[in-house]
Design a protein around this motif. Structure first.
Motif, PDB file in Angstrom:
ATOM      1  N   ARG A 329       0.823  -1.209   0.000  1.00  0.00           N
ATOM      2  CA  ARG A 329       0.000   0.000   0.000  1.00  0.00           C
ATOM      3  C   ARG A 329       0.860   1.264   0.000  1.00  0.00           C
ATOM      4  O   ARG A 329       0.504   2.267  -0.625  1.00  0.00           O
ATOM      5  CB  ARG A 329      -0.912   0.003   1.224  1.00  0.00           C
ATOM      6  CG  ARG A 329      -2.012  -1.040   1.160  1.00  0.00           C
ATOM      7  CD  ARG A 329      -2.823  -1.049   2.438  1.00  0.00           C
ATOM      8  NE  ARG A 329      -3.841  -2.088   2.419  1.00  0.00           N
ATOM      9  CZ  ARG A 329      -4.642  -2.366   3.428  1.00  0.00           C
ATOM     10  NH1 ARG A 329      -4.515  -1.655   4.559  1.00  0.00           N
ATOM     11  NH2 ARG A 329      -5.543  -3.320   3.337  1.00  0.00           N
ATOM     12  N   GLN A 332       1.837   1.932  -3.445  1.00  0.00           N
ATOM     13  CA  GLN A 332       0.735   2.409  -4.281  1.00  0.00           C
ATOM     14  C   GLN A 332       0.349   3.856  -3.972  1.00  0.00           C
ATOM     15  O   GLN A 332      -0.122   4.598  -4.826  1.00  0.00           O
ATOM     16  CB  GLN A 332      -0.491   1.510  -4.095  1.00  0.00           C
ATOM     17  CG  GLN A 332      -0.353   0.146  -4.741  1.00  0.00           C
ATOM     18  CD  GLN A 332      -1.601  -0.685  -4.573  1.00  0.00           C
ATOM     19  OE1 GLN A 332      -2.388  -0.462  -3.646  1.00  0.00           O
ATOM     20  NE2 GLN A 332      -1.804  -1.634  -5.462  1.00  0.00           N
ATOM     21  N   ARG A 333       0.541   4.269  -2.736  1.00  0.00           N
ATOM     22  CA  ARG A 333       0.039   5.578  -2.339  1.00  0.00           C
ATOM     23  C   ARG A 333       1.164   6.572  -2.031  1.00  0.00           C
ATOM     24  O   ARG A 333       1.019   7.455  -1.187  1.00  0.00           O
ATOM     25  CB  ARG A 333      -0.845   5.427  -1.113  1.00  0.00           C
ATOM     26  CG  ARG A 333      -2.059   4.534  -1.407  1.00  0.00           C
ATOM     27  CD  ARG A 333      -2.933   4.399  -0.188  1.00  0.00           C
ATOM     28  NE  ARG A 333      -4.069   3.521  -0.448  1.00  0.00           N
ATOM     29  CZ  ARG A 333      -5.000   3.211   0.422  1.00  0.00           C
ATOM     30  NH1 ARG A 333      -4.931   3.716   1.653  1.00  0.00           N
ATOM     31  NH2 ARG A 333      -5.996   2.413   0.092  1.00  0.00           N
ATOM     32  N   THR A 334       2.231   6.426  -2.732  1.00  0.00           N
ATOM     33  CA  THR A 334       3.365   7.317  -2.501  1.00  0.00           C
ATOM     34  C   THR A 334       2.978   8.777  -2.737  1.00  0.00           C
ATOM     35  O   THR A 334       3.356   9.673  -1.963  1.00  0.00           O
ATOM     36  CB  THR A 334       4.532   6.937  -3.414  1.00  0.00           C
ATOM     37  OG1 THR A 334       4.889   5.571  -3.158  1.00  0.00           O
ATOM     38  CG2 THR A 334       5.728   7.819  -3.186  1.00  0.00           C
ATOM     39  N   GLN A 335       2.205   9.012  -3.809  1.00  0.00           N
ATOM     40  CA  GLN A 335       1.816  10.372  -4.148  1.00  0.00           C
ATOM     41  C   GLN A 335       0.957  11.001  -3.045  1.00  0.00           C
ATOM     42  O   GLN A 335       1.093  12.195  -2.751  1.00  0.00           O
ATOM     43  CB  GLN A 335       1.057  10.387  -5.492  1.00  0.00           C
ATOM     44  CG  GLN A 335       1.898   9.953  -6.685  1.00  0.00           C
ATOM     45  CD  GLN A 335       3.111  10.853  -6.863  1.00  0.00           C
ATOM     46  OE1 GLN A 335       3.043  12.081  -6.710  1.00  0.00           O
ATOM     47  NE2 GLN A 335       4.234  10.250  -7.219  1.00  0.00           N
ATOM     48  N   GLU A 336       0.075  10.206  -2.429  1.00  0.00           N
ATOM     49  CA  GLU A 336      -0.781  10.736  -1.372  1.00  0.00           C
ATOM     50  C   GLU A 336       0.045  11.065  -0.112  1.00  0.00           C
ATOM     51  O   GLU A 336      -0.218  12.068   0.556  1.00  0.00           O
ATOM     52  CB  GLU A 336      -1.858   9.711  -1.007  1.00  0.00           C
ATOM     53  CG  GLU A 336      -2.829   9.429  -2.141  1.00  0.00           C
ATOM     54  CD  GLU A 336      -3.837   8.360  -1.760  1.00  0.00           C
ATOM     55  OE1 GLU A 336      -3.881   8.003  -0.542  1.00  0.00           O
ATOM     56  OE2 GLU A 336      -4.568   7.874  -2.635  1.00  0.00           O
ATOM     57  N   LEU A 337       1.006  10.225   0.174  1.00  0.00           N
ATOM     58  CA  LEU A 337       1.820  10.435   1.371  1.00  0.00           C
ATOM     59  C   LEU A 337       2.754  11.640   1.233  1.00  0.00           C
ATOM     60  O   LEU A 337       3.269  12.154   2.231  1.00  0.00           O
ATOM     61  CB  LEU A 337       2.646   9.189   1.693  1.00  0.00           C
ATOM     62  CG  LEU A 337       1.841   7.947   2.109  1.00  0.00           C
ATOM     63  CD1 LEU A 337       2.764   6.749   2.281  1.00  0.00           C
ATOM     64  CD2 LEU A 337       1.110   8.209   3.412  1.00  0.00           C
TER      65      LEU A 337
END
Length: 567
Positions: A329, A332-337
């Protein structure tokens, strides 16, 4: 015909002989009664009271007393004339005390003293107390060098000059001393037997009601004893297990492994292994086995404690699975973090730590174990090593232990902990931690007497680890020694633990970083101790803060919820 020899069988001599024989028979009866009391195992005070009564029944000994060391020195126990000053129950001032008598016996080595006066006493005073032509005979009551008291008998002056009479009294006092010795040793033996029985019963109760399965086995695996938990774990009755060999429920090849474990047990106190056991139904369960060596009656036995870790294994596998999902996860969510820079930074550290822990656990543990075993072999194989070689072996083993501890800290920090809340007494918890942690000799730990019991709800293991890490940090801040003060108190609906040290303190620019993973100002250390403490406290819905003055010390405050969280 006059032979010039005086007839010796006069009336006076015959009477004397008859009196002596009668007294001898009475002393014999006294001894029989006294021996019966010894066999009845009477206590010392009861024994003393009864033989006083027996003693006055001997002809000529009506005015007699036994003066015991177990009572006050001035008190007499016996029988006598109530109207006499000496016989009212206490020794008049100026008469010899028990202490004077015992000292006289010790200095002279005598068993019988007659007469004997106190410092301010005269023969005339004795006559006033006992009557004319009477003298006291003092006999030492002792056995194997231990004084039990003094026997006082008021005799006619003529009897005190009779060696046979004095010898009778000396023999009587020796018999009484021996009886006291037997009474004393019987009481000690009886108390010891009771204590041993109580200890055995407590031990049996602890074993029988232990949550872990407990087996007592021979080194060949024959089962001698089991507890109820062992029956529940494997599904057999107690009778079935006692007729079995451990090889029935252990995996194939474990018997051969047991032979190696037996050899190791001869060098170590205990062994901890993880294996599998087969239940009566054929189901295999994962178990953790602790084996220790016990010698009973000259025979070697293994005390085996077995714990079912099937659920723990499943939990560990679940944690590994969750960690892998978390890593996926995160990718997958590097941009959100990226929108939460601080959180991303921490998540990256945790991800790296998880990878490091996995690699270290797999790649370093085996080599480290091999190196440690090799060092152990070299030390045992070469007993004639010089000091320099021994020093280097010590350095090698300490370095291996340090590396192993480092791996453990990394693995612990990388795991996803499970929280199990329960009611906790913070005072008891702190006391338990202080018993398990090593406190340097130069450091004093105090808990003020005013501290009261405070109960909170939380995971006992996690909170213990957090407080332990804070204490270790305090000890490291005081290399030259100092004081650590622990205060537990209640604040509203919360329980508070304050840990204050007199160490070097923390610089203002560093105080915001001390809970960050891997941050440390020391040459040795992982920088995970306080990070783990903060994480575990927050997992228990708590808070940890710190105040510090450089050069004076630091104070850590742990605040925990006092009411159970039902969420």
């Amino acid at each position: 015909m006059n032979t010039g020899v005086e007839p010796h069988d006069t009336t006076e001599v015959r009477q004397k002989k008859c009196g002596y024989a009668q007294r001898l028979e009475q002393i014999f009866q006294f001894t029989r009664r006294m021996n019966r009391l010894v066999l009845e195992e009477a206590d010392q005070q009861e024994f003393a009271a009864k033989i006083c009564c027996f003693l006055k029944k001997i002809e000529g000994y009506e005015n007699s007393w036994l003066h015991f060391t177990d009572f006050k020195h001035e008190t007499l126990h016996g029988s006598g004339c109530a109207e006499s000053k000496l016989f009212t129950g206490t020794i008049p001032q100026g008469f010899p005390s028990l202490g004077e008598l015992v000292e006289e016996f010790r200095q002279t080595g005598k068993k019988i003293i007659c007469p004997f006066y106190g410092e301010n006493q005269t023969e005339a005073q004795w006559e006033e107390a006992t009557g004319k032509d009477k003298l006291p005979v003092f006999a030492d009551i002792s056995c194997l060098g231990k004084n039990y008291g003094t026997m006082i008998i008021i005799l006619n002056s003529q009897m005190t000059e009779d060696e046979e009479q004095i010898h009778l009294i000396e023999t009587l006092s020796e018999d009484i001393g021996l009886a006291f010795f037997h009474i004393e040793t019987s009481e000690k033996r009886r108390k010891m037997e009771i204590a041993l029985r109580d200890s055995e019963e407590r031990y049996r109760s602890l074993i029988e009601h232990a949550s872990d399965a407990v087996f007592l086995e021979t080194f060949k695996g024959d089962i001698i004893s089991v507890n109820e938990s062992a029956c529940k774990l494997l599904g057999y009755s107690r009778e079935e297990l006692l007729s079995m060999n451990a090889s029935v429920f252990t995996p194939d090849g474990f018997e051969e492994s047991m032979e190696e474990l037996v050899e190791i047990l001869k060098c170590r106190e205990s062994i901890l292994v993880e294996t599998q056991n087969k239940k009566k139904t054929g189901e295999m369960i994962d178990v953790e086995v602790s084996i220790s060596h016990h010698a009973i009656g000259g025979e070697d036995y293994a005390l085996v404690m077995v714990r079912d870790i099937t659920e723990r294994r499943k939990s560990q596998q679940e944690i590994v699975k969750l960690n892998k999902e978390l890593e996926h996860r995160v990718e997958q969510r590097t941009q959100e973090l990226l929108q939460a820079k601080d959180e991303l930074h921490k998540a990256e550290k945790l991800s790296i730590l998880g990878q490091m822990a996995a690699n270290i656990g797999h790649d370093l543990r085996n080599p480290l174990g091999a190196i440690k075993n090799s060092a152990y072999y070299l030390r045992k194989r070469h007993q004639d090593l010089d000091l320099k070689s021994i020093k280097h072996l010590d350095i090698m083993e300490k370095s291996i232990d340090y590396a192993s501890n480092l791996i453990d800290e990394l693995l612990n920090f990388s795991k996803q902990p499970q929280i199990k809340k329960e009611k906790i007494n913070l005072i008891d918890l702190v006391g338990y931690i202080l018993k398990t942690i090593h406190v340097p000799d130069s450091i004093e730990v105090v808990i003020p007497e005013s501290t009261i019991n405070v109960f909170v709800y939380g995971d006992k293991g996690k909170i213990s680890r957090a407080i332990l890490n804070i204490l270790q940090n305090a000890f490291q801040a005081m290399p030259d020694g100092g004081l650590v003060e622990i205060v537990v108190r209640k604040a509203g609906k919360c329980g508070i633990v304050k840990i204050k040290d007199s160490g070097s303190g923390i610089k203002p620019e560093e105080i915001q970083k001390i809970f960050d993973p891997f941050f440390t100002t020391r040459t040795k250390g992982t920088g995970l101790g306080l990070a783990i403490a903060k994480r575990y406290i927050e997992l228990n819905s708590g808070e940890i803060t710190v105040e510090s003055v450089p050069g004076k010390g630091s104070e850590f405050t742990v605040t925990l919820c006092q009411e159970k969280n039902e969420e």
